[in-house]
Every structure is written in structure tokens, then in C-alpha cells.
Write a protein that holds these residues in place. Structure first.
Motif, mmCIF file in Angstrom:
data_model
loop_
_atom_site.group_PDB
_atom_site.id
_atom_site.type_symbol
_atom_site.label_atom_id
_atom_site.label_comp_id
_atom_site.label_asym_id
_atom_site.label_seq_id
_atom_site.Cartn_x
_atom_site.Cartn_y
_atom_site.Cartn_z
ATOM 1 N N LYS A 162 31.164 37.190 25.341
ATOM 2 C CA LYS A 162 30.497 36.943 26.620
ATOM 3 C C LYS A 162 31.471 37.213 27.774
ATOM 4 O O LYS A 162 32.572 36.668 27.794
ATOM 5 N N GLY A 163 31.081 38.067 28.688
ATOM 6 C CA GLY A 163 31.934 38.366 29.843
ATOM 7 C C GLY A 163 33.031 39.372 29.548
ATOM 8 O O GLY A 163 33.853 39.669 30.405
ATOM 9 N N ALA B 6 35.364 31.262 28.202
ATOM 10 C CA ALA B 6 36.731 31.754 27.975
ATOM 11 C C ALA B 6 37.096 32.888 28.941
ATOM 12 O O ALA B 6 38.214 32.959 29.433
ATOM 13 N N GLN B 7 36.145 33.769 29.212
ATOM 14 C CA GLN B 7 36.444 34.902 30.106
ATOM 15 C C GLN B 7 36.081 34.492 31.524
ATOM 16 O O GLN B 7 35.035 34.850 32.047
ATOM 17 N N ILE C 208 48.391 46.925 48.093
ATOM 18 C CA ILE C 208 47.883 45.643 47.580
ATOM 19 C C ILE C 208 46.397 45.806 47.333
ATOM 20 O O ILE C 208 45.725 46.579 48.037
ATOM 21 N N GLY C 209 45.877 45.113 46.329
ATOM 22 C CA GLY C 209 44.446 45.236 46.063
ATOM 23 C C GLY C 209 43.979 44.246 45.023
ATOM 24 O O GLY C 209 44.757 43.421 44.536
ATOM 25 N N PHE C 210 42.693 44.341 44.715
ATOM 26 C CA PHE C 210 42.163 43.515 43.632
ATOM 27 C C PHE C 210 40.991 44.214 42.973
ATOM 28 O O PHE C 210 40.411 45.152 43.550
ATOM 29 N N ALA C 211 40.683 43.772 41.757
ATOM 30 C CA ALA C 211 39.505 44.278 41.054
ATOM 31 C C ALA C 211 38.648 43.095 40.642
ATOM 32 O O ALA C 211 39.160 42.101 40.107
ATOM 33 N N ALA C 212 37.361 43.193 40.925
ATOM 34 C CA ALA C 212 36.420 42.139 40.562
ATOM 35 C C ALA C 212 35.517 42.667 39.463
ATOM 36 O O ALA C 212 35.044 43.807 39.525
ATOM 37 N N GLY C 213 35.282 41.862 38.442
ATOM 38 C CA GLY C 213 34.412 42.259 37.336
ATOM 39 C C GLY C 213 32.957 42.002 37.698
ATOM 40 O O GLY C 213 32.561 40.859 37.893
ATOM 41 N N LEU C 214 32.173 43.073 37.759
ATOM 42 C CA LEU C 214 30.780 42.898 38.206
ATOM 43 C C LEU C 214 29.947 42.115 37.191
ATOM 44 O O LEU C 214 29.109 41.298 37.566
ATOM 45 N N GLU C 215 30.192 42.343 35.876
ATOM 46 C CA GLU C 215 29.428 41.585 34.871
ATOM 47 C C GLU C 215 29.633 40.078 35.088
ATOM 48 O O GLU C 215 28.691 39.293 35.006
ATOM 49 N N ARG C 216 30.885 39.706 35.354
ATOM 50 C CA ARG C 216 31.171 38.264 35.501
ATOM 51 C C ARG C 216 30.609 37.721 36.803
ATOM 52 O O ARG C 216 30.160 36.582 36.858
ATOM 53 N N LEU C 217 30.633 38.515 37.870
ATOM 54 C CA LEU C 217 30.030 38.056 39.126
ATOM 55 C C LEU C 217 28.529 37.859 38.922
ATOM 56 O O LEU C 217 27.961 36.860 39.361
#
Ligand code: AMP
Length: 418
Positions: free
Chosen positions: A117-118, A275-276, A300-309
Motif C-alpha cells: 500500500k502506497g 508504513a509508507q 533545492i527541491g522536493f518530490a511529492a508522491g501523488l499516490e500517497r497524496l
């Protein structure tokens, strides 16, 4: 039946509306903070990630989809976006053409991980990168932006973690301290950690093996080994967050699974994800642009996981696809005019369904009910003769007759659209 590949998912109608809303909010947040969209290819040369993500990372060692193409070239399906963003920034000299080198991208990533999951083998990220500014105020702004994204998606119960992993000047001393603190106990750690202790001791903090955690928890903290410059930088970042009134926790284990980070690292965790639970993560990478053959520019930057959002977003009842009207043709000679009515309403911007199979009026009504159309438009012999349409409001059952030319205005009004 040939099923989809393990670790990949179909995003079906019903769920895809949440994705669309997420993507819309993501684009809007990026626009507000001055980021411009860039779309880079899924395929990159293998060595971009070996050099960029780092030879000693789990991603490069175990998780990449790499193959030799028919021309004999080694290519990788990108496991993360940052190296591609840096490559494009350098290859197209974007700092010359863009007033502010702030870029974002949305798209699929590929990692051969154990699915759960995630966690998937094909997943999607929003990736945000800013180049050329070393000031800690940018770190605070980027972290504030990441928090704003999560807040705008109505995701509650999150924790913001921050840390500093130091720079080329102070990290070697910290790595040495880690190895010293481990001492003989290194032999008790999992095989991966024993390898990490040799190649890149910082990576030991990535370990998820339960039996290792006691030893890892007792290791020194990177924040205690920062040089003056990194210390001052980190203090400025945390006071920036204080000013923005974004609560955070300093987590000394937050070294992140990628090699290029310098100074600031951060993550936002979702409380209800299991867990994820990392919604997004990122940090500063002041040497990466140069390492990949570009000018000496910080980033500088970041990555966001769309599945988790998507998993963390609250349910939203706006998310059923709205069909404005279903046009029902009664009798053979009504079929043509009904089809044209549907076309005209679609041109006026309405969502309209019509049964091309020209089934019986009863079968068409059944279809209309199933599609949840707001209105049913009846076109029969009588309507044709008078150039009108009978409109049935499906929520009230009310029925009225309206001139054909007025239908679109009537439906738009009912919809509350402009
Ligand atoms: P990373 O690029 O590893 O720093 O990951 C950034 C974010 O991408 C994480 O916080 C997750 O939200 C998401 N992510 C990373 N790996 C996966 C995966 N295998 N499946 C789904 N989401 C992932």
C-alpha cells in the motif's frame, strides 16, 4: 486475460477525478510560488542516475529499470526526477532564458521495489526544483510551499521533519564518527548496512530492518557535526519556518535515500498512511548541478508522491463526473434531430450523452438513469413539430417544455454556471 504488470496500477474513472483535483491544486500552488512547468522524458541515460542519484543508493543499486535498447545504448526509466531536471537545466542553459530558475514537473517514476500500500513500481511525483539561490530563506520558502500544498489538499494530521546533513566540509567528520560509534557492532547489522558502513555510512539511517534499529538509534546526530556555515544555515531555515508558523520536528535520522543532499533535508509524513507514510521529501543539493557537468549552482527541491497524496486526501462528493443531460430520441425520425441537439449542447460546453445505438425509448431512459444525468431531454414527434424539447429534471421529476433554442441557456442556468 493478460493482467497488468505487478506494482503498476490503473487509475479508474471514479478515482481519476481525485487525481485531476490533485493535479489542479499542484499546478496552482506551483504557479503561486513562481514555478514553471517542464516535461522531461521517462527515458534517460543510465549514468545520469549513477552520477546524480548516487552509486551507493538503494535506487541505483537495486531498483532501476535499466536495459540496453536496440541501438546498444544503456537507458533507464527514470526512478526520480531531480537528475533529469538538472540535466535539462544545464542542457538548455535555462538560467539564461528564465527570469527565475524555478521548475516543476508531474509524471511517472519507476522503481523495482516490493509493492505494498502506497508503494508501487510505477508511481507518480510532483517534482519541484529551484536553482541558483544559496540563501536559507529559499529553503524555508520551499518547505513552506510543500506544507501549503498539503494544506490546500485538506490533508490534516501531518508532521514536518527537518534536518541538516552538512556539506562536503563537515560530512566526512560525521561519517567517520558514525563508523567509530558503530565499532564492532557493525557486524550485528543487516547485510545492507554492513555494505553501507563501508561505502556510505550515512545510508545506514535508511535501514528499515527492525533488529537494527536499537544500534542505529544510538548513533551520533549529523546536527552535532555541522561546520559553522551549515550550522548558521540550518538555524536560519528553522527560524524561517518559525516565522511562517509551520510547526516542524528536527529528526536526526532524516538523511534521505539519495546521495546528493547537502545541508537541509525535509519530509512531510501523513499520520494515517501506514508504513509508507512519507507524503513528500526533499532538500538542498548544492553540488549536483556541477557534478552533472553544469555551472557551479546550488539547488533545492522536493518530490511529492501523488499516490500517497490521493490516499491522504479526504473524500469529496464533488468528485462524481457530472453529466448535464441525456438526450432521448423517441421514434426513428427524432434520431437525427436529437443527435444534432446533443452536438449543439456539447458545443455550448455542456456534458451530454446520447444513445448512438438508437435503442427503444425505455432502454434509453434506463441508460439515462444509470448515468446519473441531471436532466433528460425528450425529443419526439410532437416536440419536432413544435420545435421544442421536453426537459425532465431528474432530481425533482418536474417536466417542462422549452423552445429548442433556449435549452442550452436553461441547462446552464440550472447548473449554476456562468
Ligand atoms: P523520494 O524520491 O524517494 O525522495 O520520494 C519522494 C516521494 O515519492 C515519497 O515521499 C513518496 O511520497 C513518493 N514515493 C517514492 N517511492 C514511491 C513508490 N515506490 N511508490 C509510491 N510513491 C513513492
Amino acid at each position: 486475460m493478460i493482467a497488468g504488470v505487478r506494482g503498476t496500477r490503473d487509475i479508474l474513472p471514479g478515482e481519476v477525478e481525485r487525481w485531476q483535483r490533485l493535479e489542479q491544486v499542484a499546478r496552482d500552488v506551483c504557479r503561486r510560488y513562481g514555478y514553471r512547468e517542464i516535461r522531461t522524458p521517462v527515458l534517460e541515460r543510465e549514468n545520469l542516475f549513477a552520477k546524480g542519484t548516487g552509486e551507493t543508493t538503494d535506487i541505483v543499486q537495486k531498483e532501476m529499470y535499466t536495459f540496453t535498447d536496440k541501438g546498444g545504448e544503456r537507458v533507464t526509466m527514470r526512478p526520480e526526477a531531480t537528475p533529469s531536471m538538472v540535466r535539462a537545466f544545464v542542457q538548455h542553459s535555462l538560467e539564461q532564458s528564465l527570469p527565475a530558475a524555478k521548475l516543476y514537473s508531474l509524471g511517472p517514476m519507476f522503481r523495482y521495489e516490493r509493492p505494498q500500500k502506497g508503494r508501487y513500481r510505477q508511481f507518480h511525483q510532483l517534482d519541484v526544483e529551484a536553482f541558483g539561490v544559496a540563501a536559507p530563506a529559499l529553503d524555508a520558502e520551499v518547505i513552506e510551499m510543500a506544507s501549503a500544498l498539503v494544506a490546500m489538499l485538506d490533508i490534516r494530521d501531518t508532521t514536518l521533519l527537518v534536518n541538516s546533513v552538512g556539506c562536503a566540509a563537515c560530512r566526512p567528520a560525521f561519517s567517520t564518527a558514525l563508523v567509530q560509534a558503530l565499532g564492532d557492532r557493525a557486524a550485528e547489522l543487516c547485510a545492507d548496512c554492513q555494505r553501507r558502513a563501508e561505502t556510505n555510512p550515512l545510508r545506514i539511517f535508511d535501514c528499515k530492518v527492525p533488529a537494527d534499529q536499537g544500534i542505529i538509534d544510538a548513533l551520533p546526530h549529523s546536527a552535532d557535526y555541522l561546520c559553522d556555515e551549515c550550522r548558521t544555515h540550518f538555524d536560519a531555515v528553522t527560524s524561517g519556518l518559525d516565522e511562517y508558523q509551520r510547526p516542524y520536528r528536527v529528526s536526526h535520522r532524516l538523511v534521505r535515500g539519495l546521495d546528493y543532499y547537502t545541508k537541509t533535508t525535509f519530509e512531510i509524513l501523513g499520520e494515517h498512511l501506514g508504513a509508507q507514510n512519507a507524503l513528500l521529501g526533499g532538500g538542498r543539493y548544492d553540488n549536483l548541478v556541477r557534478q552533472l557537468g553544469g555551472p557551479d549552482r546550488p539547488g533545492i527541491g522536493f518530490a511529492a508522491g501523488l499516490e500517497r497524496l490521493v490516499l491522504a486526501m479526504p473524500d469529496d462528493d464533488r468528485e462524481t463526473a457530472e453529466v448535464d443531460a441525456f438526450v432521448v430520441a423517441i421514434g426513428e425520425e427524432a434520431t437525427g434531430p436529437a443527435r444534432l441537439l446533443a452536438r449543439d449542447l456539447r458545443q455550448a460546453g455542456l456534458s451530454v450523452l446520447f444513445d448512438p445505438a438508437a435503442r427503444s425509448p425505455r432502454a434509453q431512459m434506463r441508460l439515462a438513469n444509470r448515468t446519473n444525468a441531471a436532466s433528460v431531454l425528450l425529443v419526439g414527434e410532437d416536440e419536432l413539430a413544435r420545435d421544442v424539447v421536453t426537459i425532465k429534471d431528474m432530481s425533482t421529476g418536474d417536466q417542462q417544455t422549452i423552445a429548442r433554442g433556449e435549452v442550452s441557456a436553461h441547462l446552464t442556468q440550472r447548473d449554476g454556471r456562468p
